[in-house]
Design a protein around this motif. Structure first.
Motif, mmCIF file in Angstrom:
data_model
loop_
_atom_site.group_PDB
_atom_site.id
_atom_site.type_symbol
_atom_site.label_atom_id
_atom_site.label_comp_id
_atom_site.label_asym_id
_atom_site.label_seq_id
_atom_site.Cartn_x
_atom_site.Cartn_y
_atom_site.Cartn_z
ATOM 1 N N VAL A 1 0.859 -1.183 0.000
ATOM 2 C CA VAL A 1 0.000 0.000 0.000
ATOM 3 C C VAL A 1 0.894 1.232 0.000
ATOM 4 N N ILE A 2 0.647 2.158 -0.912
ATOM 5 C CA ILE A 2 1.460 3.365 -1.015
ATOM 6 C C ILE A 2 0.747 4.507 -0.300
ATOM 7 N N PRO A 3 1.345 5.069 0.745
ATOM 8 C CA PRO A 3 0.671 6.130 1.511
ATOM 9 C C PRO A 3 0.385 7.349 0.646
ATOM 10 N N SER A 4 -0.778 7.941 0.868
ATOM 11 C CA SER A 4 -1.194 9.092 0.067
ATOM 12 C C SER A 4 -1.246 10.390 0.871
ATOM 13 N N ARG A 5 -1.247 10.291 2.200
ATOM 14 C CA ARG A 5 -1.289 11.498 3.024
ATOM 15 C C ARG A 5 -0.019 12.311 2.834
ATOM 16 N N LYS A 6 -0.149 13.610 2.858
ATOM 17 C CA LYS A 6 0.944 14.523 2.521
ATOM 18 C C LYS A 6 2.210 14.246 3.314
ATOM 19 N N ASP A 7 2.082 14.016 4.611
ATOM 20 C CA ASP A 7 3.258 13.845 5.464
ATOM 21 C C ASP A 7 3.953 12.504 5.264
ATOM 22 N N TYR A 8 3.319 11.594 4.526
ATOM 23 C CA TYR A 8 3.874 10.247 4.408
ATOM 24 C C TYR A 8 4.084 9.793 2.963
ATOM 25 N N LYS A 9 3.607 10.553 1.998
ATOM 26 C CA LYS A 9 3.670 10.118 0.603
ATOM 27 C C LYS A 9 5.086 10.199 0.052
ATOM 28 N N PHE A 10 5.331 9.451 -1.008
ATOM 29 C CA PHE A 10 6.618 9.496 -1.687
ATOM 30 C C PHE A 10 6.713 10.773 -2.511
ATOM 31 N N ASN A 11 7.911 11.085 -2.915
ATOM 32 C CA ASN A 11 8.179 12.307 -3.653
ATOM 33 C C ASN A 11 7.725 12.220 -5.110
ATOM 34 N N GLY A 12 7.269 13.355 -5.651
ATOM 35 C CA GLY A 12 6.982 13.456 -7.080
ATOM 36 C C GLY A 12 5.739 12.715 -7.526
ATOM 37 N N ASP A 13 5.623 12.573 -8.836
ATOM 38 C CA ASP A 13 4.508 11.851 -9.439
ATOM 39 C C ASP A 13 4.839 10.366 -9.461
ATOM 40 N N ILE A 14 4.092 9.592 -8.719
ATOM 41 C CA ILE A 14 4.362 8.166 -8.589
ATOM 42 C C ILE A 14 3.711 7.414 -9.749
ATOM 43 N N PRO A 15 4.485 6.615 -10.500
ATOM 44 C CA PRO A 15 3.918 5.852 -11.615
ATOM 45 C C PRO A 15 2.829 4.892 -11.143
ATOM 46 N N GLU A 16 1.918 4.582 -12.037
ATOM 47 C CA GLU A 16 0.806 3.693 -11.692
ATOM 48 C C GLU A 16 1.294 2.312 -11.276
ATOM 49 N N ASN A 17 2.413 1.875 -11.847
ATOM 50 C CA ASN A 17 2.937 0.533 -11.544
ATOM 51 C C ASN A 17 3.971 0.553 -10.415
ATOM 52 N N PHE A 18 4.013 1.623 -9.647
ATOM 53 C CA PHE A 18 5.024 1.816 -8.604
ATOM 54 C C PHE A 18 5.088 0.640 -7.631
ATOM 55 N N ASN A 19 3.920 0.077 -7.281
ATOM 56 C CA ASN A 19 3.908 -0.983 -6.266
ATOM 57 C C ASN A 19 4.067 -2.383 -6.846
ATOM 58 N N THR A 20 4.524 -2.468 -8.110
ATOM 59 C CA THR A 20 4.785 -3.786 -8.703
ATOM 60 C C THR A 20 6.172 -3.884 -9.326
ATOM 61 N N THR A 21 6.944 -2.796 -9.324
ATOM 62 C CA THR A 21 8.223 -2.776 -10.031
ATOM 63 C C THR A 21 9.393 -2.518 -9.088
ATOM 64 N N LEU A 22 10.592 -2.664 -9.653
ATOM 65 C CA LEU A 22 11.803 -2.428 -8.867
ATOM 66 C C LEU A 22 11.939 -0.971 -8.437
ATOM 67 N N TYR A 23 11.369 -0.052 -9.170
ATOM 68 C CA TYR A 23 11.412 1.352 -8.750
ATOM 69 C C TYR A 23 10.735 1.510 -7.393
ATOM 70 N N GLY A 24 9.598 0.885 -7.227
ATOM 71 C CA GLY A 24 8.907 0.924 -5.946
ATOM 72 C C GLY A 24 9.666 0.176 -4.865
ATOM 73 N N VAL A 25 10.193 -0.992 -5.209
ATOM 74 C CA VAL A 25 10.951 -1.792 -4.240
ATOM 75 C C VAL A 25 12.134 -1.000 -3.701
ATOM 76 N N ILE A 26 12.909 -0.424 -4.607
ATOM 77 C CA ILE A 26 14.099 0.330 -4.195
ATOM 78 C C ILE A 26 13.709 1.552 -3.371
ATOM 79 N N SER A 27 12.629 2.214 -3.744
ATOM 80 C CA SER A 27 12.163 3.384 -3.001
ATOM 81 C C SER A 27 11.744 3.007 -1.586
ATOM 82 N N ILE A 28 11.042 1.895 -1.452
ATOM 83 C CA ILE A 28 10.608 1.430 -0.131
ATOM 84 C C ILE A 28 11.808 1.055 0.734
#
Length: 295
Positions: free
Chosen positions: A216-243
């Motif tokens: 689950v990718i947090p959406s609240r301002k104080d907890y969200k990731f930076n920038g425009d998050i791709p739709e596939n963020f939670n299924t790819t290595l970009y999301g894994v590395i960011s987490i």
């Protein structure tokens, strides 16, 4: 060799037959095909794209291998940190044998899985610390939490955290890792367990889609990731590395994971990072940027 002939028939440029045969024998044809699909056309015949050579296949294979080793080494740190937080936060409030009490679990099935695993390992202890404890405290059915947690895998620890009741202690652990609630952290831990298992079993990782147990990718301002998050963020290595970077920013603020990831990318500029979920312009504005700057 039939496999060598087939690769040539499909248009793969091969300059050294013996080198290809050596890889086919030491790595295996089936494993190597995982690094060929993205280099082939969609004609249904697995024809390679123009000017594709065996060197291109091996380049992706070697990149993937280094990436797996890097991910594993830092996922281990997250596992150790989770184990320490479970032991410390719960044992202080609930005592050393809290983890075997079903009253602290919302999911009783997970309680049964955890206790069965510990009992099995405790009845036939292979670890020296368990043998020493069992010989001294002969009437105990379970080891205390600090020992019991040590014999549980990352997957079991993640499921344990997910199955515990949603109380202040569980929320405290999530908050300590920059997350607003325990449900999000539980989804991250289960997701990283799948990543860790794929790495440990030498599965292809670099362009893999992790569709099971998406975080689950947090959406609240104080907890969200930076920038425009791709739709596939939670299924790819970009999301894994960011987490991973975000969790490590708390667990080990002076870690070098991000630097090593970027160094690996620089070593392999031929890799198409968009196939890993990385969007255009990620270098200047990565999803993890606020966390490396703020913490």
């Amino acid at each position: 060799m039939d496999q060598l002939i087939q690769l040539k028939t499909r248009g793969l440029i091969i300059q050294d037959d013996n080198r290809v045969i050596s890889y086919l024998r030491s790595v295996g044809y089936y494993r190597l095909t995982g690094y060929m699909f993205h280099l082939q056309t969609n004609d249904g015949n697995h024809t390679f794209q123009e000017n594709t050579s065996f060197d291109d296949v091996i380049l992706h294979y070697k990149f993937d291998n280094k990436l797996r080793i890097l991910l594993l080494s830092y996922l281990d740190r997250i596992e150790v940190a989770l184990r320490a937080r479970l032991i410390d936060n719960y044992s202080i409030n609930l005592g050393f044998f809290w983890y075997v009490d079903s009253n602290y679990y919302e999911n009783k099935n997970i309680h049964d899985i955890i206790t069965s695993e510990v009992i099995s390992r405790f009845n036939d202890p292979q670890e020296r610390f368990l043998r020493a404890y069992k010989s001294k405290y002969t009437s105990e059915t379970y080891p205390p939490a600090n020992m019991g947690m040590e014999i549980l895998s990352f997957g079991k620890l993640s499921k344990m955290f997910e199955g515990l009741i949603n109380d202040s202690t569980k929320l405290e652990i999530a908050k300590s890792l920059t997350l607003p609630n325990a449900a999000i952290l539980a989804s991250w831990l289960n997701h990283l367990t799948n990543v860790r298992n794929a790495c440990a079993h030498h599965s292809r990782i670099w362009n893999r889609k992790f569709s099971a147990e998406r975080p689950v990718i947090p959406s609240r301002k104080d907890y969200k990731f930076n920038g425009d998050i791709p739709e596939n963020f939670n299924t790819t290595l970009y999301g894994v590395i960011s987490i991973i970077i975000r969790l490590l920013s708390v667990i080990n603020p002076n870690n070098s994971f991000e630097a090593k990831v970027l160094s690996l990318f620089q070593e392999y500029p031929q890799i198409n990072f968009r196939k890993m979920g990385f969007p255009n312009g990620w270098e200047k504005n990565p999803a993890w940027k606020p966390w490396t700057n703020k913490l």
